[in-house]
Design an enzyme around this catalytic site. Structure first.
Site, mmCIF file in Angstrom:
data_model
loop_
_atom_site.group_PDB
_atom_site.id
_atom_site.type_symbol
_atom_site.label_atom_id
_atom_site.label_comp_id
_atom_site.label_asym_id
_atom_site.label_seq_id
_atom_site.Cartn_x
_atom_site.Cartn_y
_atom_site.Cartn_z
ATOM 1 C CG HIS A 92 -0.188 -0.145 2.528
ATOM 2 N ND1 HIS A 92 -0.774 0.103 3.743
ATOM 3 C CD2 HIS A 92 1.084 -0.520 2.816
ATOM 4 C CE1 HIS A 92 0.100 -0.129 4.711
ATOM 5 N NE2 HIS A 92 1.232 -0.510 4.167
ATOM 6 C CG HIS A 93 3.998 1.936 2.273
ATOM 7 N ND1 HIS A 93 3.302 2.804 3.072
ATOM 8 C CD2 HIS A 93 4.381 0.899 3.082
ATOM 9 C CE1 HIS A 93 3.253 2.332 4.313
ATOM 10 N NE2 HIS A 93 3.901 1.173 4.333
ATOM 11 C CB ALA A 94 3.532 1.497 -4.737
#
Length: 608
Positions: free
Chosen positions: A169-171
């Protein structure tokens, strides 16, 4: 003669001898699709064989351990569908990510990264996001699983889709971040938005779900709720309580910042309160749940005191809402605890009870230190810095924000989702052609009429204000300046009333067809004659019948008012035209031998 040694392979047993601990027996009952909600399980073949690096905390190998426990417990018989999804295509990745960034990921390798040093720095593929072998294939694998689950949910052929390899979920749209290269959660939500009006994203990873929140920061169709640690310097440094979205997405981003050491009771109380209120106000039609296992106790990068049972209770609570649910993985850096947690949550999602003893797998050595238990003690290792007062303040603040929603967003969408443009363009073109044809047909059939306001001067073809008659009976042009009529009066009513009165009085056809002009009622003569004054003072006639000659003589002595069409300014402003009085009832005919003669100045009955 050369002697071949026999100690090439390990001398240890393939399966550990557990002694008194025993081994869990796998479930053998197969579940029919109609007896439970349909669950689909996605495990890309070979996704757990990739490697970030020797000392990197992210270990895709945890996925292999998870899948081994799921199959060892016999949960494959409780799952309705198990898929090896296809790889995501380049076009599917570019639905959110920049084409230049996707082109870089497809070309960079450990061998040429020095030659592409500038691009490596530009797209943040350093340290946390290293370049490793088959990196692009790894990204397409876990993204393909999330997209396949989203498509099944949108088609209505499954109720719950599980992809433990997803949840990175950080991209960001144009760069890698936090061990994440492709944001499969965002791509899955975009796929679900094609068919679902509102999607709720829930994140229980210890790190803030900044990539998903940023992607939908201005959208009111996606509600993001993140439960994470926030101290200002803990990665990624975002997720404050007052970060609520912007524009249409105002108050559609909710953050629950927590401190170190939160325990099961506090976490579950906050989670159920916030999620229950959010579902009530937002009314999602589908849910994406990110189950990052780094929020467990004893995690390599975490600082919470959650147990596997409490983590699974969060998943079970979301399952009770009975809406299409996509479950993805995420963080988790103590491999043996991550695989235990996700195997247990798979059992929760299929509604099966599994024993605390682990089944026999080829990875038994990973769980020997805990006695091959599913729920080892993980809590109480970090001091709890959260107070009931601070958690209550957070829940009250979130409830206040939910009040601003004012109801669920409309199903109607401002932006057309991908995949429908061509179909809608054809439909709109056909509708426009049909509307133009109907407009042309109605325009040709409808007569042209001028809309006249109730208080507007009449200027139609029937207007006779320009025609005047002098005293000798000749027509003379006059200026078009009709006197103002009283509000609510109409010329049609005046003509009918005057014609009716003249007919009763015995006038000729010429008199009946002559319309009554507004000046005759509203503009008095500048020099009234003596006969007019006498007529005004005389009482109304009681029983007489006027002849045509007498009527013309009367108009002749009074003066012809038609020659004058513009009253003075003072008279126009002070006097308003009012409808004429109702005509008297018709009189009985005169008796035989009697004749009635009307004189303008006085009324006399003369016997013949």
């Amino acid at each position: 003669m050369r002697k071949y040694e026999t100690y090439t392979f390990s001398a240890s047993k393939f399966f550990a001898d557990r002694g008194a601990e025993g081994t869990a027996q796998p479930l053998t009952e197969r579940v029919n699709p109609h007896s439970r909600p349909i669950v689909s399980y996605y495990f890309p073949k070979g996704v757990g064989e990739h490697h970030y690096g020797e000392r990197h905390p992210m270990k895709p190998h945890r996925l292999s351990l998870t899948n081994a426990l799921v199959m060892g417990y016999g949960l494959d018989k409780q799952i309705h569908h198990i898929y090896n999804p296809r790889l995501a295509t380049r076009e599917e990745l570019e639905a959110y990510h920049d084409p230049q960034y996707i082109d870089f990921l497809s070309k960079v390798t450990p061998g040429n990264q020095d030659e592409m040093k500038h691009l490596v720095d530009t797209f943040n593929c350093v340290e946390d996001c290293p370049i490793f072998a088959d990196m692009f294939d790894f990204c397409k694998m876990y993204t393909g699983g999330s997209l396949a689950g989203a498509r099944k949910l949108s088609a209505g052929t499954t109720d719950t889709a599980i992809n433990w390899s997803g949840g990175l979920h950080h991209a960001k749209r144009g760069e890698a971040n936090g061990f994440c290269y492709i944001n499969d959660a965002v791509l899955a939500i975009l796929e679900m938005l094609k068919y679902h009006p509102r999607v709720l994203y829930i994140d229980i990873d210890i790190h803030h779900g900044d990539g998903v929140e940023l992607a939908f920061y201005h959208s009111n169709r996606v509600m993001t709720v993140s439960f994470h640690k926030y101290t200002g310097d803990f990665f990624p440094g975002t997720g404050k309580l007052d970060e609520n979205g912007a524009g249409l997405g105002k108050y559609f981003c909710l953050n629950v910042p927590l401190q170190d050491g939160i325990d099961d009771d506090m976490y579950l109380t906050v989670f159920k309160t916030v999620i229950g209120d959010t579902v009530t106000h937002f009314q999602p039609t589908s849910i994406v749940l990110q189950c990052g296992a780094d929020s467990l106790g004893l995690d390599r990068l975490g600082a919470f005191n959650l147990s596997i049972a409490a983590h699974g209770e969060c998943v079970n609570y979301v399952r009770t809402f009975a809406v299409p649910l996509l479950v993805v993985g995420g963080g988790g850096y103590t491999v043996k605890n991550v695989s235990r947690c996700w195997a247990y949550e798979t059992a929760v999602l299929v509604g099966a009870d599994i024993p605390d003893t682990l089944p026999a797998t080829i990875y038994d050595a990973y769980f020997a230190d805990s006695g091959w238990k599913l729920h080892p003690p993980l809590t109480g290792k970090v001091d709890n810095l959260n107070s009931p007062a601070s958690l209550q303040r957070i829940t009250v603040s979130i409830r206040e924000k939910l009040r601003y929603l004012g109801g669920a967003p409309s199903v109607a969408m401002r932006e057309i989702p991908p995949g429908l443009e061509e179909w809608l363009a054809t439909e709109e073109a056909a509708a426009e052609v049909e509307q133009e044809a109907e407009a042309d047909a109605s325009a040709s059939a409808r007569p042209l009429r001028r809309r006249v306001a109730p208080n507007e001067f009449y200027a139609g073809d029937d207007d006779v204000d320009d025609e005047g008659v002098d005293a000798d009976g000749d027509e003379t042009p006059s200026r078009r300046a009709p006197a103002r009529r009283a509000r609510g009066s109409s010329r049609r009513y005046t003509r009918r009333s005057s014609a009716r009165s003249r007919s009763v009085a015995g006038g000729t056809k010429e008199d009946e067809e002559q319309p009554l002009r507004p000046e005759e009622a509203s503009a008095p003569s500048r020099q009234p004659s003596e006969s007019a004054l006498v007529s005004a003072q005389a009482p109304p006639p009681s029983s007489q019948t006027s002849s045509p000659s007498a009527s013309r003589a009367s108009r002749s002595r009074r003066g012809n008012p038609r020659a004058r069409t513009r009253p003075r300014a003072k008279e126009r402003g002070q006097e308003d035209y009012s409808p004429p009085p109702a005509p008297p009832p018709p009189l009985p005919p005169a008796s035989e031998g009697e004749q009635s003669v009307s004189i303008p100045m006085m009324d006399l009955d003369v016997e013949a």
